[in-house]
Scaffold this motif. Structure first.
Motif, PDB file in Angstrom:
ATOM      1  N   GLN A   1       0.833  -1.196   0.000  1.00  0.00           N
ATOM      2  CA  GLN A   1       0.000   0.000   0.000  1.00  0.00           C
ATOM      3  C   GLN A   1       0.870   1.251   0.000  1.00  0.00           C
ATOM      4  OE1 GLN A   1      -3.073  -0.008   2.952  1.00  0.00           O
ATOM      5  NE2 GLN A   1      -4.381   1.248   1.690  1.00  0.00           N
ATOM      6  N   GLY A   2       0.993   1.830  -1.164  1.00  0.00           N
ATOM      7  CA  GLY A   2       1.773   3.044  -1.347  1.00  0.00           C
ATOM      8  C   GLY A   2       1.307   3.730  -2.611  1.00  0.00           C
ATOM      9  N   MET A   3       2.187   4.468  -3.252  1.00  0.00           N
ATOM     10  CA  MET A   3       1.837   5.145  -4.494  1.00  0.00           C
ATOM     11  C   MET A   3       1.417   4.115  -5.544  1.00  0.00           C
ATOM     12  SD  MET A   3       2.213   8.327  -3.800  1.00  0.00           S
ATOM     13  CE  MET A   3       2.211   9.106  -5.418  1.00  0.00           C
ATOM     14  N   GLY A   4       0.264   4.341  -6.167  1.00  0.00           N
ATOM     15  CA  GLY A   4      -0.208   3.445  -7.212  1.00  0.00           C
ATOM     16  C   GLY A   4      -1.018   2.267  -6.729  1.00  0.00           C
ATOM     17  N   PHE A   5      -1.247   2.163  -5.414  1.00  0.00           N
ATOM     18  CA  PHE A   5      -1.957   0.995  -4.875  1.00  0.00           C
ATOM     19  C   PHE A   5      -3.348   0.838  -5.483  1.00  0.00           C
ATOM     20  CE2 PHE A   5      -4.954  -0.661  -1.650  1.00  0.00           C
ATOM     21  CZ  PHE A   5      -4.444  -1.938  -1.492  1.00  0.00           C
ATOM     22  N   ILE A   6      -4.141   1.903  -5.468  1.00  0.00           N
ATOM     23  CA  ILE A   6      -5.514   1.810  -5.973  1.00  0.00           C
ATOM     24  C   ILE A   6      -5.531   1.559  -7.471  1.00  0.00           C
ATOM     25  CG2 ILE A   6      -7.650   3.114  -6.356  1.00  0.00           C
ATOM     26  CD1 ILE A   6      -7.330   2.062  -3.528  1.00  0.00           C
ATOM     27  N   ARG A   7      -4.677   2.216  -8.210  1.00  0.00           N
ATOM     28  CA  ARG A   7      -4.662   2.040  -9.668  1.00  0.00           C
ATOM     29  C   ARG A   7      -4.303   0.613 -10.056  1.00  0.00           C
ATOM     30  NH1 ARG A   7      -0.569   2.197 -13.175  1.00  0.00           N
ATOM     31  NH2 ARG A   7       0.861   3.126 -11.679  1.00  0.00           N
ATOM     32  N   LYS A   8      -3.346   0.021  -9.345  1.00  0.00           N
ATOM     33  CA  LYS A   8      -2.858  -1.308  -9.726  1.00  0.00           C
ATOM     34  C   LYS A   8      -3.671  -2.447  -9.115  1.00  0.00           C
ATOM     35  CE  LYS A   8       1.849   0.386 -10.447  1.00  0.00           C
ATOM     36  NZ  LYS A   8       3.261   0.336 -10.007  1.00  0.00           N
ATOM     37  N   THR A   9      -4.596  -2.118  -8.263  1.00  0.00           N
ATOM     38  CA  THR A   9      -5.415  -3.159  -7.640  1.00  0.00           C
ATOM     39  C   THR A   9      -6.875  -2.995  -8.047  1.00  0.00           C
ATOM     40  OG1 THR A   9      -5.673  -1.821  -5.611  1.00  0.00           O
ATOM     41  CG2 THR A   9      -3.859  -3.407  -5.674  1.00  0.00           C
ATOM     42  N   LEU A  10      -7.554  -2.040  -7.428  1.00  0.00           N
ATOM     43  CA  LEU A  10      -8.988  -1.851  -7.637  1.00  0.00           C
ATOM     44  C   LEU A  10      -9.317  -1.384  -9.050  1.00  0.00           C
ATOM     45  CD1 LEU A  10     -11.636  -1.957  -5.905  1.00  0.00           C
ATOM     46  CD2 LEU A  10     -11.338   0.507  -5.562  1.00  0.00           C
ATOM     47  N   LEU A  11      -8.652  -0.330  -9.514  1.00  0.00           N
ATOM     48  CA  LEU A  11      -8.995   0.242 -10.814  1.00  0.00           C
ATOM     49  C   LEU A  11      -8.575  -0.637 -11.979  1.00  0.00           C
ATOM     50  CD1 LEU A  11      -8.250   4.036 -10.222  1.00  0.00           C
ATOM     51  CD2 LEU A  11     -10.376   2.750  -9.850  1.00  0.00           C
ATOM     52  N   ASP A  12      -7.580  -1.483 -11.778  1.00  0.00           N
ATOM     53  CA  ASP A  12      -7.183  -2.428 -12.821  1.00  0.00           C
ATOM     54  C   ASP A  12      -8.056  -3.683 -12.836  1.00  0.00           C
ATOM     55  OD1 ASP A  12      -5.246  -0.871 -13.909  1.00  0.00           O
ATOM     56  OD2 ASP A  12      -3.532  -2.033 -13.196  1.00  0.00           O
ATOM     57  N   GLY A  13      -9.022  -3.764 -11.923  1.00  0.00           N
ATOM     58  CA  GLY A  13      -9.948  -4.885 -11.917  1.00  0.00           C
ATOM     59  C   GLY A  13      -9.434  -6.150 -11.272  1.00  0.00           C
ATOM     60  N   ASN A  14      -8.352  -6.040 -10.489  1.00  0.00           N
ATOM     61  CA  ASN A  14      -7.796  -7.230  -9.847  1.00  0.00           C
ATOM     62  C   ASN A  14      -8.530  -7.616  -8.567  1.00  0.00           C
ATOM     63  OD1 ASN A  14      -5.536  -7.784 -11.647  1.00  0.00           O
ATOM     64  ND2 ASN A  14      -4.719  -5.821 -10.932  1.00  0.00           N
ATOM     65  N   CYS A  15      -9.379  -6.722  -8.067  1.00  0.00           N
ATOM     66  CA  CYS A  15     -10.114  -6.949  -6.835  1.00  0.00           C
ATOM     67  C   CYS A  15     -11.293  -5.981  -6.824  1.00  0.00           C
ATOM     68  CB  CYS A  15      -9.212  -6.749  -5.617  1.00  0.00           C
ATOM     69  SG  CYS A  15      -8.136  -5.303  -5.742  1.00  0.00           S
ATOM     70  N   ASP A  16     -12.170  -6.110  -5.839  1.00  0.00           N
ATOM     71  CA  ASP A  16     -13.419  -5.354  -5.855  1.00  0.00           C
ATOM     72  C   ASP A  16     -13.646  -4.458  -4.647  1.00  0.00           C
ATOM     73  OD1 ASP A  16     -14.176  -6.616  -8.291  1.00  0.00           O
ATOM     74  OD2 ASP A  16     -14.770  -8.394  -7.143  1.00  0.00           O
ATOM     75  N   VAL A  17     -12.818  -4.570  -3.608  1.00  0.00           N
ATOM     76  CA  VAL A  17     -13.032  -3.749  -2.424  1.00  0.00           C
ATOM     77  C   VAL A  17     -11.737  -3.604  -1.640  1.00  0.00           C
ATOM     78  CG1 VAL A  17     -13.739  -5.728  -0.992  1.00  0.00           C
ATOM     79  CG2 VAL A  17     -14.501  -3.415  -0.379  1.00  0.00           C
ATOM     80  N   VAL A  18     -11.529  -2.410  -1.092  1.00  0.00           N
ATOM     81  CA  VAL A  18     -10.483  -2.157  -0.101  1.00  0.00           C
ATOM     82  C   VAL A  18     -11.206  -2.045   1.241  1.00  0.00           C
ATOM     83  CG1 VAL A  18      -8.610  -0.637   0.636  1.00  0.00           C
ATOM     84  CG2 VAL A  18      -9.133  -0.879  -1.803  1.00  0.00           C
ATOM     85  N   ILE A  19     -10.861  -2.882   2.191  1.00  0.00           N
ATOM     86  CA  ILE A  19     -11.620  -2.960   3.443  1.00  0.00           C
ATOM     87  C   ILE A  19     -11.496  -1.689   4.279  1.00  0.00           C
ATOM     88  CG2 ILE A  19     -11.846  -4.195   5.644  1.00  0.00           C
ATOM     89  CD1 ILE A  19     -13.032  -5.662   3.253  1.00  0.00           C
ATOM     90  N   GLY A  20     -10.330  -1.071   4.315  1.00  0.00           N
ATOM     91  CA  GLY A  20     -10.148   0.153   5.097  1.00  0.00           C
ATOM     92  C   GLY A  20      -9.651   1.293   4.239  1.00  0.00           C
ATOM     93  N   PHE A  21     -10.469   2.372   4.110  1.00  0.00           N
ATOM     94  CA  PHE A  21     -10.067   3.508   3.292  1.00  0.00           C
ATOM     95  C   PHE A  21     -10.670   4.777   3.882  1.00  0.00           C
ATOM     96  CE2 PHE A  21      -9.067   5.842  -0.553  1.00  0.00           C
ATOM     97  CZ  PHE A  21      -7.975   5.154  -1.049  1.00  0.00           C
ATOM     98  N   ALA A  22      -9.859   5.823   4.033  1.00  0.00           N
ATOM     99  CA  ALA A  22     -10.325   7.056   4.655  1.00  0.00           C
ATOM    100  C   ALA A  22     -11.418   7.723   3.818  1.00  0.00           C
ATOM    101  CB  ALA A  22      -9.167   8.025   4.854  1.00  0.00           C
ATOM    102  N   GLN A  23     -12.440   8.194   4.483  1.00  0.00           N
ATOM    103  CA  GLN A  23     -13.559   8.845   3.807  1.00  0.00           C
ATOM    104  C   GLN A  23     -13.095  10.121   3.101  1.00  0.00           C
ATOM    105  OE1 GLN A  23     -16.753  10.917   6.145  1.00  0.00           O
ATOM    106  NE2 GLN A  23     -18.039   9.278   5.349  1.00  0.00           N
ATOM    107  N   GLY A  24     -13.562  10.311   1.869  1.00  0.00           N
ATOM    108  CA  GLY A  24     -13.295  11.553   1.160  1.00  0.00           C
ATOM    109  C   GLY A  24     -12.223  11.469   0.108  1.00  0.00           C
ATOM    110  N   ASP A  25     -11.480  10.374   0.035  1.00  0.00           N
ATOM    111  CA  ASP A  25     -10.451  10.240  -0.990  1.00  0.00           C
ATOM    112  C   ASP A  25     -11.125  10.031  -2.338  1.00  0.00           C
ATOM    113  OD1 ASP A  25      -8.374   9.072  -2.749  1.00  0.00           O
ATOM    114  OD2 ASP A  25      -7.178   9.068  -0.922  1.00  0.00           O
ATOM    115  N   GLU A  26     -10.746  10.817  -3.349  1.00  0.00           N
ATOM    116  CA  GLU A  26     -11.418  10.786  -4.639  1.00  0.00           C
ATOM    117  C   GLU A  26     -10.991   9.630  -5.525  1.00  0.00           C
ATOM    118  OE1 GLU A  26     -10.833  14.571  -6.443  1.00  0.00           O
ATOM    119  OE2 GLU A  26     -12.069  15.647  -4.967  1.00  0.00           O
ATOM    120  N   LEU A  27      -9.994   8.860  -5.117  1.00  0.00           N
ATOM    121  CA  LEU A  27      -9.555   7.731  -5.935  1.00  0.00           C
ATOM    122  C   LEU A  27     -10.578   6.600  -5.950  1.00  0.00           C
ATOM    123  CD1 LEU A  27      -5.776   7.439  -4.992  1.00  0.00           C
ATOM    124  CD2 LEU A  27      -6.727   8.182  -7.179  1.00  0.00           C
ATOM    125  N   VAL A  28     -11.381   6.523  -4.898  1.00  0.00           N
ATOM    126  CA  VAL A  28     -12.364   5.452  -4.791  1.00  0.00           C
ATOM    127  C   VAL A  28     -13.730   6.052  -4.511  1.00  0.00           C
ATOM    128  CG1 VAL A  28     -10.618   3.902  -3.841  1.00  0.00           C
ATOM    129  CG2 VAL A  28     -12.168   5.092  -2.288  1.00  0.00           C
TER     130      VAL A  28
END
Length: 273
Positions: A76-103
């Motif tokens: 979990q660092g730079m590029g985490f969301i792009r290379k996991t959730l947005l690339d379709g490799n998974c469907d949910v991140v269990i813990g994510f701070a409210q308000g982040d526009e990436l998700v």
């Protein structure tokens, strides 16, 4: 000028294309497993051996869906969301701070706070705010770039701060563990850390204590609502998770309490029992 009938036909064609594109994105969500994006070494939150409290929450959600859990592990660092959730490799991140526009955020399922870790028998055991004069001239650990670092600098503690990197591969480096070890053995006088990371680890060390920083009034705030993160297009999936969170909040709270996560009310003003 386009005739009205041609405009209507064009609009209808675009709507069909948009609907097909939306369906294609929605199809990324698996119907055979709860596919979770997670850091393999973000102890105590997530761990490849399944011991993290986010692993346990994922297991609860999967059980309610009657599906197995399937992890896609990535640091979990730079590029985490792009290379996991947005690339379709998974469907949910269990813990994510409210308000982040990436998700797209679900409703939050807990609120936690930064705090200060000290020895129970140490001279700083009574400190509950970063403006306390007792912190002056002490060796203080903090993760660089996190909200409490701003408060510490404003309180005149810049020269006393020892910063650890925010984005690291936790399979190789362990900033939180290093700071807690420093407080335990006396090479650090205190460490200012995010509650869900520090709280469970401090709970396992009888010599340390975690004091939530509930009295800081200036920005940036030190409490944050934690949600589950899904793709921006997954409206139906978000609604289903919101329902699961609402119906299983007591079980989720029990997991968090047992782990030692410090929970506060939605305004960061008081600890929850």
């Amino acid at each position: 000028m386009m005739r009205p009938i041609r405009i209507l036909r064009l609009a209808a064609a675009l709507a069909v294309l948009a609907g097909a594109a939306g369906a294609q994105v929605a199809d990324l969500r698996s119907t055979t497993a709860l596919r979770v994006c997670a850091d393999p070494a973000a102890v105590p939150m997530s761990a490849q051996d399944g011991s993290g409290f986010e692993n346990r929450i994922a297991g609860l959600i999967a059980e309610r869906l009657d599906l197995p859990v399937q992890y896609f592990w990535f640091p979990q660092g730079m590029g985490f969301i792009r290379k996991t959730l947005l690339d379709g490799n998974c469907d949910v991140v269990i813990g994510f701070a409210q308000g982040d526009e990436l998700v797209q955020n679900t409703n939050h399922y807990y609120t936690s706070v930064y705090g200060i870790v000290t020895r129970k028998d140490g001279e700083l055991a009574g400190v509950d705010r970063l403006s306390d004069p007792a912190l002056k001239g002490r060796d203080l650990g903090v993760v660089a770039g996190t909200p409490p670092a701003s408060h510490m600098a404003r309180a005149g503690l810049a020269k006393d701060m020892r910063g650890w990197d925010l984005f690291v591969d936790r399979r190789i480096e362990d900033p939180v563990g290093d700071m807690l070890k420093g407080v335990h053995d006396g090479t650090l006088d205190a460490a200012v850390l995010w509650g869900p990371l520090a709280g469970p680890l401090v709970k396992a060390d009888p010599d340390l204590q975690f004091t939530p920083l509930l009295k800081e009034e200036e920005a940036p705030r030190l409490f944050y609502r934690i949600t589950m993160g899904v793709r921006p297009s997954d409206q139906e999936w978000k609604r289903e998770l919101n329902s699961l969170i609402r119906r299983n909040q007591d079980e989720i709270n029990a997991i968090l309490h047992e782990a030692g996560v410090p929970l506060v009310d939605d305004y960061g003003q008081q600890l929850l029992p």
